[in-house]
Design an enzyme around this catalytic site. Structure first.
Site: not given
Ligand code: NDP
Ligand code: 2IT
Length: 443
Positions: A125, A165
């Site tokens: 991430k 995201d």
């Protein structure tokens, strides 16, 4: 103290201040006691200790010029958590709250989520404490280009493949991908969520929201129920929330509440999704504008949307947005099922309330895995130089979400925790990664 409880305390002590990471790690490891007891190999090979430390975390400065030619600077990160089952895969988040703890929680979570999809992708991430709100397209582009000028060194189609995201959608992916391609001088499927004109997959934009509904529908069907006629509250009004709302309507349900960080709307007749599309994706405006389109709807500033009576709640905004008191309000008002479209939107205490009251609860690593699953399908199409139809992708997504339901349900039953999908998802995801790590030796 048991092995897992002791280990959770040790990891917390070694990573002070990382509260979101602690929460995500304690949820996974808290579910693993029976698995670790059954498999001494995991303890002997220090699998849980190794899994809790990212393989690598990159922190870097992103300088950029705003529209007034003033120098701005942000901090960016890429946490490459676990590559045991495939290249690092996971989104990039732009939000002022971004820090190492949040990205470690998201990268850790992503590792098990990606394992649950059954596809060969590891977990990672990234993100930056950059706030795209109120920035011009030019400012967003310069920021994205500066970020990629450093990050490209660590990416590659077989190394690390980012996606969107919070705060990173088609516009940001386009700018970051464009800069990556310009630097390396090759067309490579190194980003997913790309535009359809340059290698993106049909169905990726919709995949997380649609996948959430497919998973919840599988669970409900297992109980001879479904979305038909159900009142559904959906927090957020971004990518995940919007397509969760759209699929709710397609399955016969009625979205009655949505939100953004400013407040929430309640429209008992059913939310007008074309108005949401116009406000959020065309104008990039606030959800408070909604009452101009539907004067009978109500807008409330701040939190409190979980006090609205609903049959199904789908938190799709951000971590820790649904607290114990919200869970109690949902239970008191007859809510029967909760599915996490966002990553870790429910606090641990809220999840306990759902379990204690027999509310169906689908954790994010299972419920929102449709997005990353279709990202992997985008990678496959890029490698094969093919482009599948929306229907082909949608069929595959349905199959993958059905498979995730089977895996978490079976694991929960195997460990005598029937219907506990938190335990089931964590155990099933963990076992796949753990076996891969064992097979590859001490690395
Ligand atoms: P978007 O940026 O498209 O939308 C986020 C929404 O949540 C917005 O409505 C935003 O409101 C709201 N929100 C964000 N932060 C906060 C906050 N701190 N407090 C209150 N509201 C907030 O993001 P996505 O829809 O892509 O992501 C939503 C969630 O889903 C995240 O948890 C993400 O990690 C998760 N997720 C996303 C996937 C994807 O494919 N995009 C895949 C799997 C999970 P505002 O505009 O006012 O900030
Ligand atoms: O949290 C997530 O799964 C995402 N933001 C999507 C990741 C991806 O690589 O598609």
């Amino acid at each position: 103290m048991s092995y897992t409880k002791n280990l959770i305390q040790e990891i917390i002590a070694k990573t002070p201040g990382e509260s979101e990471f602690h929460q995500a790690m304690a949820e996974v490891y808290g579910a693993l006691a029976p698995v670790v007891d059954d498999n001494p190999r995991y303890q002997e090979a220090a699998i849980l200790q190794r899994m809790a430390i990212p393989e690598r975390a990159i922190v870097f400065r992103v300088p950029w010029l705003d529209d007034k030619n003033h120098v701005q600077v942000n901090t960016a990160y890429r946490v490459q958590f676990n590559s045991a089952i495939g290249p690092y895969k996971g989104g990039i988040r732009f939000h002022p709250s971004v820090n190492l703890s949040i990205l470690k929680f998201l990268g850790f979570e992503q590792t098990f989520k990606n394992a649950l999809t059954g596809l060969p992708i590891g977990g990672g991430k990234g993100g930056a404490d950059f706030d795209p709100k109120g920035k011009s397209d030019g400012e967003v582009m310069r920021f994205c280009q500066s970020l990629m000028t450093e990050l490209y060194k660590y990416l590659g189609p077989d190394e690390d493949i980012p996606a969107g995201d919070i705060g990173v959608g088609a516009r940001e992916v386009g700018y970051m991908y464009g800069q990556y391609k310009r630097i390396v001088g090759r067309y490579e499927g190194v980003f997913t969520g790309k535009g359809i004109t340059y290698g993106g997959s049909l169905g990726r934009t919709e995949a997380t929201g649609h996948g959430l509904l497919y998973l919840m529908d599988n669970i409900l069907k297992g109980k001879n129920d479904g979305f038909d006629g159900k009142k559904v509250s959906i927090s957020g009004s971004g990518n995940v929330a919007f397509y969760a709302a759209k699929k709710t309507v397609e399955l016969g349900g009625r979205p009655i509440a949505m939100s953004d960080s400013g407040g929430f709307i309640h429209d008992p007749d059913g939310i007008d999704l074309s108005a949401i599309n116009e406000i959020k994706f065309v104008q990039r405006a606030r959800i408070s504008e909604y009452i101009k389109y539907r004067p009978n709807a109500k807008y409330t500033v701040g939190t409190g949307m979980w006090n609205i009576p609903c049959d199904i709640a789908l938190p799709c905004a951000t971590q820790n947005e649904l607290h114990e008191a919200d869970a109690k309000a949902l239970v008191a008002n007859g809510c029967k099922a909760v599915g996490e479209g966002a990553n870790m939107p429910c606090t641990a205490a809220a999840v306990d309330v759902f379990h204690e009251n027999g509310v169906i609860f689908a954790p994010g690593k299972a419920a929102n895995a449709g997005g990353v699953a279709v990202s992997c399908l985008e990678m496959s199409q890029n490698s094969m130089r093919l482009h599948w139809t929306f229907e082909e992708v949608d069929q595959k997504l349905k199959g993958i979400m059905g498979g995730i339901y089977e895996k978490m349900n079976t694991a929960a039953t195997e460990y005598k925790m029937d219907g506990n999908f938190v335990a089931g998802a964590n155990i099933a995801g963990f076992k796949k990664v753990a076996e891969a790590m064992l097979a590859q030796g001490v690395v």
